[in-house]
Write a protein that holds these residues in place. Sequence first.
Motif, PDB file in Angstrom:
ATOM      1  N   ARG A   4      -3.958 -15.607   8.433  1.00 40.97           N
ATOM      2  CA  ARG A   4      -3.989 -14.169   8.739  1.00 40.97           C
ATOM      3  C   ARG A   4      -3.987 -13.326   7.459  1.00 40.97           C
ATOM      4  O   ARG A   4      -4.628 -12.282   7.401  1.00 40.97           O
ATOM      5  CB  ARG A   4      -2.813 -13.813   9.632  1.00 40.97           C
ATOM      6  N   VAL A   5      -3.247 -13.767   6.456  1.00 39.46           N
ATOM      7  CA  VAL A   5      -3.208 -13.045   5.186  1.00 39.46           C
ATOM      8  C   VAL A   5      -4.601 -13.020   4.560  1.00 39.46           C
ATOM      9  O   VAL A   5      -5.049 -11.986   4.065  1.00 39.46           O
ATOM     10  CB  VAL A   5      -2.177 -13.682   4.220  1.00 39.46           C
ATOM     11  N   LEU A   6      -5.304 -14.157   4.582  1.00 37.72           N
ATOM     12  CA  LEU A   6      -6.655 -14.199   4.024  1.00 37.72           C
ATOM     13  C   LEU A   6      -7.571 -13.223   4.750  1.00 37.72           C
ATOM     14  O   LEU A   6      -8.303 -12.461   4.119  1.00 37.72           O
ATOM     15  CB  LEU A   6      -7.228 -15.613   4.094  1.00 37.72           C
ATOM     16  N   SER A  14      -9.824   5.015  21.215  1.00 38.38           N
ATOM     17  CA  SER A  14      -9.967   4.436  22.544  1.00 38.38           C
ATOM     18  C   SER A  14      -9.686   2.933  22.542  1.00 38.38           C
ATOM     19  O   SER A  14      -9.388   2.364  23.572  1.00 38.38           O
ATOM     20  CB  SER A  14     -11.383   4.694  23.077  1.00 38.38           C
ATOM     21  N   ASN A  15      -9.753   2.327  21.395  1.00 40.48           N
ATOM     22  CA  ASN A  15      -9.575   0.879  21.296  1.00 40.48           C
ATOM     23  C   ASN A  15      -8.754   0.583  20.046  1.00 40.48           C
ATOM     24  O   ASN A  15      -8.977   1.191  18.993  1.00 40.48           O
ATOM     25  CB  ASN A  15     -10.951   0.236  21.198  1.00 40.48           C
ATOM     26  N   VAL A  16      -7.836  -0.343  20.139  1.00 38.45           N
ATOM     27  CA  VAL A  16      -6.996  -0.694  18.999  1.00 38.45           C
ATOM     28  C   VAL A  16      -7.843  -1.241  17.847  1.00 38.45           C
ATOM     29  O   VAL A  16      -7.473  -1.113  16.683  1.00 38.45           O
ATOM     30  CB  VAL A  16      -5.893  -1.695  19.413  1.00 38.45           C
ATOM     31  N   LEU A  17      -8.991  -1.830  18.138  1.00 31.46           N
ATOM     32  CA  LEU A  17      -9.858  -2.378  17.104  1.00 31.46           C
ATOM     33  C   LEU A  17     -10.540  -1.294  16.275  1.00 31.46           C
ATOM     34  O   LEU A  17     -11.068  -1.578  15.206  1.00 31.46           O
ATOM     35  CB  LEU A  17     -10.897  -3.306  17.718  1.00 31.46           C
ATOM     36  N   GLU A  18     -10.549  -0.053  16.772  1.00 32.25           N
ATOM     37  CA  GLU A  18     -11.161   1.038  16.031  1.00 32.25           C
ATOM     38  C   GLU A  18     -10.217   1.640  14.994  1.00 32.25           C
ATOM     39  O   GLU A  18     -10.648   2.381  14.126  1.00 32.25           O
ATOM     40  CB  GLU A  18     -11.616   2.141  16.997  1.00 32.25           C
ATOM     41  N   LYS A  19      -8.942   1.326  15.070  1.00 29.76           N
ATOM     42  CA  LYS A  19      -7.983   1.870  14.110  1.00 29.76           C
ATOM     43  C   LYS A  19      -8.257   1.298  12.726  1.00 29.76           C
ATOM     44  O   LYS A  19      -8.503   0.101  12.580  1.00 29.76           O
ATOM     45  CB  LYS A  19      -6.545   1.518  14.518  1.00 29.76           C
ATOM     46  N   PRO A  20      -8.192   2.115  11.698  1.00 32.28           N
ATOM     47  CA  PRO A  20      -8.426   1.603  10.350  1.00 32.28           C
ATOM     48  C   PRO A  20      -7.257   0.733   9.875  1.00 32.28           C
ATOM     49  O   PRO A  20      -6.117   0.941  10.267  1.00 32.28           O
ATOM     50  CB  PRO A  20      -8.525   2.874   9.503  1.00 32.28           C
ATOM     51  N   LEU A  42      -6.604  -9.557   3.760  1.00 34.37           N
ATOM     52  CA  LEU A  42      -6.932  -9.191   2.381  1.00 34.37           C
ATOM     53  C   LEU A  42      -8.431  -9.151   2.137  1.00 34.37           C
ATOM     54  O   LEU A  42      -8.920  -8.291   1.405  1.00 34.37           O
ATOM     55  CB  LEU A  42      -6.257 -10.149   1.400  1.00 34.37           C
ATOM     56  N   CYS A  43      -9.177 -10.078   2.731  1.00 30.66           N
ATOM     57  CA  CYS A  43     -10.631 -10.052   2.566  1.00 30.66           C
ATOM     58  C   CYS A  43     -11.227  -8.816   3.220  1.00 30.66           C
ATOM     59  O   CYS A  43     -12.146  -8.204   2.678  1.00 30.66           O
ATOM     60  CB  CYS A  43     -11.265 -11.319   3.134  1.00 30.66           C
ATOM     61  N   HIS A  44     -10.708  -8.436   4.352  1.00 28.73           N
ATOM     62  CA  HIS A  44     -11.220  -7.243   5.029  1.00 28.73           C
ATOM     63  C   HIS A  44     -10.824  -5.971   4.287  1.00 28.73           C
ATOM     64  O   HIS A  44     -11.649  -5.094   4.056  1.00 28.73           O
ATOM     65  CB  HIS A  44     -10.710  -7.187   6.469  1.00 28.73           C
ATOM     66  N   ARG A  45      -9.573  -5.883   3.891  1.00 29.09           N
ATOM     67  CA  ARG A  45      -9.053  -4.663   3.288  1.00 29.09           C
ATOM     68  C   ARG A  45      -9.499  -4.483   1.843  1.00 29.09           C
ATOM     69  O   ARG A  45      -9.938  -3.409   1.448  1.00 29.09           O
ATOM     70  CB  ARG A  45      -7.532  -4.665   3.349  1.00 29.09           C
ATOM     71  N   ASP A  46      -9.380  -5.508   1.053  1.00 34.68           N
ATOM     72  CA  ASP A  46      -9.570  -5.371  -0.392  1.00 34.68           C
ATOM     73  C   ASP A  46     -10.925  -5.833  -0.911  1.00 34.68           C
ATOM     74  O   ASP A  46     -11.347  -5.420  -1.969  1.00 34.68           O
ATOM     75  CB  ASP A  46      -8.479  -6.150  -1.147  1.00 34.68           C
ATOM     76  N   LYS A  47     -11.600  -6.707  -0.201  1.00 31.83           N
ATOM     77  CA  LYS A  47     -12.804  -7.299  -0.750  1.00 31.83           C
ATOM     78  C   LYS A  47     -14.055  -6.998   0.074  1.00 31.83           C
ATOM     79  O   LYS A  47     -15.095  -7.611  -0.162  1.00 31.83           O
ATOM     80  CB  LYS A  47     -12.614  -8.817  -0.879  1.00 31.83           C
ATOM     81  N   GLY A  48     -13.968  -6.087   1.016  1.00 33.28           N
ATOM     82  CA  GLY A  48     -15.140  -5.743   1.813  1.00 33.28           C
ATOM     83  C   GLY A  48     -15.704  -6.930   2.574  1.00 33.28           C
ATOM     84  O   GLY A  48     -16.917  -7.098   2.670  1.00 33.28           O
TER      85      GLY A  48
END
Length: 194
Positions: free
Chosen positions: A65-67, A11-17, A70-76
Amino acid sequence: MIGVGKIKQYSNVLEKPLSKGKQEVSLSAFAFLFSELVQYNQTQVDNIAELERRLEDAGYAVGGRVLELLCHRDKGNRRETRLLGILSFVHSTVWKVLFGKVADSLEKGTENEDEYMISEKELLVNRFISVPKDMGTFNCGAFVAGIVRGVLDSAGFPAIVTAHFVPVEGQQRPRTTILIKFAEEVLRREARLG
């Protein structure tokens, strides 16, 4: 409707993984896009220093944006808090995501305590660029210096980051060195953390 039930509806683009997905971009597509970026900015400036500054500013936006990604995807959502940790992160993780390999070297400056250098034998942004003789010292590595500065600033490590050509004996093309000079506050914080 076509494909109902096969694709999960969000329902929201922010919910996409933010999955890793395919991380490759066609080299020719990147080279063309980067060439257009350089040519466009070249028409907007009067001198080489201003052109390099504009490329650095474009890279700075990418670095922040890269930081985040990567922090969200790889480092929790964890970020580096130590100087050597963030330098290692840039030298390995960021470089690998952007250029497909770890940077050739990461060195501490011998003359100043606050300087570090990331060196690359053949930096991707300089590979397909031919610099006219009238532009002498122009270095497209300013874009990468901007990316590095964007990552460092966004992580809380303000620094002056510049790109330099370093001649290598026996090689036709010079090596590119990204010189990082950290702000005094970063060194004081690091000393407190000891």
